[in-house]
Design a protein around this motif. Structure first.
Motif, PDB file in Angstrom:
ATOM      1  N   GLU A   1       0.830  -1.208   0.000  1.00  0.00           N
ATOM      2  CA  GLU A   1       0.000   0.000   0.000  1.00  0.00           C
ATOM      3  C   GLU A   1       0.863   1.257   0.000  1.00  0.00           C
ATOM      4  O   GLU A   1       0.545   2.238  -0.670  1.00  0.00           O
ATOM      5  CB  GLU A   1      -0.919  -0.006   1.214  1.00  0.00           C
ATOM      6  N   ASP A   2       1.932   1.240   0.753  1.00  0.00           N
ATOM      7  CA  ASP A   2       2.867   2.362   0.821  1.00  0.00           C
ATOM      8  C   ASP A   2       4.218   1.817   1.287  1.00  0.00           C
ATOM      9  O   ASP A   2       4.473   0.618   1.173  1.00  0.00           O
ATOM     10  CB  ASP A   2       2.351   3.464   1.757  1.00  0.00           C
TER      11      ASP A   2
ATOM     12  N   TRP B   1      -0.517  -5.633   2.428  1.00  0.00           N
ATOM     13  CA  TRP B   1      -1.706  -6.470   2.570  1.00  0.00           C
ATOM     14  C   TRP B   1      -1.346  -7.849   2.049  1.00  0.00           C
ATOM     15  O   TRP B   1      -0.891  -7.997   0.910  1.00  0.00           O
ATOM     16  CB  TRP B   1      -2.875  -5.881   1.796  1.00  0.00           C
ATOM     17  N   LEU B   2      -1.552  -8.875   2.881  1.00  0.00           N
ATOM     18  CA  LEU B   2      -1.140 -10.234   2.554  1.00  0.00           C
ATOM     19  C   LEU B   2      -2.353 -11.149   2.469  1.00  0.00           C
ATOM     20  O   LEU B   2      -3.235 -11.098   3.334  1.00  0.00           O
ATOM     21  CB  LEU B   2      -0.184 -10.778   3.622  1.00  0.00           C
ATOM     22  N   LEU B   3      -2.373 -12.008   1.451  1.00  0.00           N
ATOM     23  CA  LEU B   3      -3.379 -13.066   1.365  1.00  0.00           C
ATOM     24  C   LEU B   3      -2.708 -14.370   1.775  1.00  0.00           C
ATOM     25  O   LEU B   3      -1.862 -14.902   1.055  1.00  0.00           O
ATOM     26  CB  LEU B   3      -3.945 -13.173  -0.049  1.00  0.00           C
ATOM     27  N   ASP B   4      -3.093 -14.858   2.957  1.00  0.00           N
ATOM     28  CA  ASP B   4      -2.496 -16.075   3.515  1.00  0.00           C
ATOM     29  C   ASP B   4      -3.378 -17.261   3.164  1.00  0.00           C
ATOM     30  O   ASP B   4      -4.509 -17.384   3.648  1.00  0.00           O
ATOM     31  CB  ASP B   4      -2.361 -15.932   5.036  1.00  0.00           C
ATOM     32  N   ASP B   5      -2.855 -18.135   2.307  1.00  0.00           N
ATOM     33  CA  ASP B   5      -3.634 -19.281   1.835  1.00  0.00           C
ATOM     34  C   ASP B   5      -3.803 -20.330   2.939  1.00  0.00           C
ATOM     35  O   ASP B   5      -4.816 -21.038   2.983  1.00  0.00           O
ATOM     36  CB  ASP B   5      -2.943 -19.899   0.622  1.00  0.00           C
ATOM     37  N   SER B   6      -2.836 -20.463   3.812  1.00  0.00           N
ATOM     38  CA  SER B   6      -2.899 -21.501   4.842  1.00  0.00           C
ATOM     39  C   SER B   6      -3.969 -21.215   5.887  1.00  0.00           C
ATOM     40  O   SER B   6      -4.597 -22.135   6.406  1.00  0.00           O
ATOM     41  CB  SER B   6      -1.539 -21.649   5.524  1.00  0.00           C
ATOM     42  N   THR B   7      -4.202 -19.953   6.179  1.00  0.00           N
ATOM     43  CA  THR B   7      -5.210 -19.574   7.190  1.00  0.00           C
ATOM     44  C   THR B   7      -6.448 -18.941   6.562  1.00  0.00           C
ATOM     45  O   THR B   7      -7.402 -18.632   7.279  1.00  0.00           O
ATOM     46  CB  THR B   7      -4.608 -18.590   8.205  1.00  0.00           C
TER      47      THR B   7
END
Length: 336
Positions: free
Chosen positions: A135-136, A141-147
């Motif tokens: 974002e800066d 911002w993270l997309l966590d596939d495991s959770t």
């Protein structure tokens, strides 16, 4: 003989004027695009191409995982050689270019000389990160596939700000963007918009989605051969398209495309009028035709552009006829 020379001289200025106008018309009709001075070898096997707002170009090749920066004259300014694939988020700010590797589970930032200025390792703190949006210069911002969670992370002080349930399919995910409390998710065949509470507020099919580009409040989607703009309450509309292009991109001044291993630049002035005329047709086709335009709409577009081509042809023919008529008239006067 003097009379002949005098008559001939009297004809030359007007003839030259008509020829000059004809040349201007032909030049203007062909000046809609500019070929960039990048040779074929530099563009061959390019997997992606990006342009920053200073006119510099970045070529990514998946064959050798190379990421090369060129100026507008084709001079190489820097090059990175990776051992694993990296995804370039954007190059709008050439002083701080973010790159993410799903394989290495890390994020890199490089400067204008392609030197690494920071590296963030996700393996020790998170599960398996599928996509990252910077974002800066503080927050990711993270997309966590495991959770199956969307995580707002401050990498400067290594703290998690927020975490939201986000149970979506990650299989064909190509990009993510967060802006104005909305999460934009791009896949190869769809664009979807969610709230942080995982409420879907928009979805539309598209073809070969690659990445997002944000310009102030405008959200753009880059595909293989088109650039689409998201308009709230209306949906997606096409702002640039070339079915024959291999790769397209834009900066704040121009559109770029690689076609036939050549790089072309199109100014906004040259493409704005045709795209505005095309806009009412392109919007419903993107929404209703996930696999491309229908034959009926293609025929309609061709029919609508046909009069312009005919008009141009008739104008050229008329100029040529006028030149011929003047020349004939001059010869008759000389004979008489």
């Amino acid at each position: 003989m003097p009379a002949f020379q005098q008559g001939g001289l009297s004809l030359i200025p007007y003839n030259l004027k008509l020829i000059y106008l004809l040349l201007i018309f032909v030049f203007c009709s062909s000046a809609a695009q500019k070929v960039f001075p990048l040779d074929t070898l530099k563009l061959k096997e390019a997997k992606d191409m990006l342009a920053d707002d200073y006119g510099n170009l970045y070529i990514y090749k998946s064959k050798d995982f190379s990421f090369t920066k060129y100026d507008s004259l084709g001079k190489q300014l820097g090059k990175l050689m990776f051992t694993v694939p990296y995804k370039v988020q954007n190059v709008q700010n050439p002083l701080n270019v973010p790159l993410f590797s799903e394989n290495a589970q890390e994020m890199k930032f490089v400067d204008q000389n392609m030197n690494e200025i920071q590296r963030i390792d996700f393996k020790q703190k998170f599960g398996f990160i599928r996509m990252v949006y910077a974002e800066d210069q503080q927050q990711l911002w993270l997309l966590d596939d495991s959770t199956k969670r969307l995580i707002q992370y401050n990498f400067r002080n290594d703290t998690t700000i927020n975490s939201y349930p986000f149970d979506i399919s990650f299989e064909d995910l190509t990009d993510m963007l967060v802006y104005e409390n909305k999460i934009y998710i791009l896949t190869r065949n769809h664009i979807r918009i969610y709230t942080p509470k995982f409420e879907k507020i928009f979805e539309v099919p598209l073809v070969n989605g690659k990445r997002f580009r944000r310009e102030n409040d405008t959200i753009l989607v880059i595909t293989n051969n088109s650039i689409l703009k998201y308009i709230p309450e209306k949906g997606m509309t096409t702002v640039f398209e070339d079915p024959e292009a291999q790769i397209v991109d834009k900066n704040i001044l121009s559109y770029f495309e690689i076609k036939g291993n050549k790089l072309y630049l199109y100014s906004f002035e040259k493409v704005s009028k045709p795209e505005q005329e095309k806009q009412p047709e392109s919007q419903p086709e993107i929404i209703q035709e996930p696999t491309g335009q229908s034959a009926e709409s293609t025929e309609k577009t061709a029919d609508e552009t046909l009069p312009e081509v005919k008009s141009s042809d008739h104008t050229l023919e008329k100029l040529v006829e006028d030149i011929s008529a003047v020349q004939t008239e001059g010869v008759e006067k000389l004979i008489n």
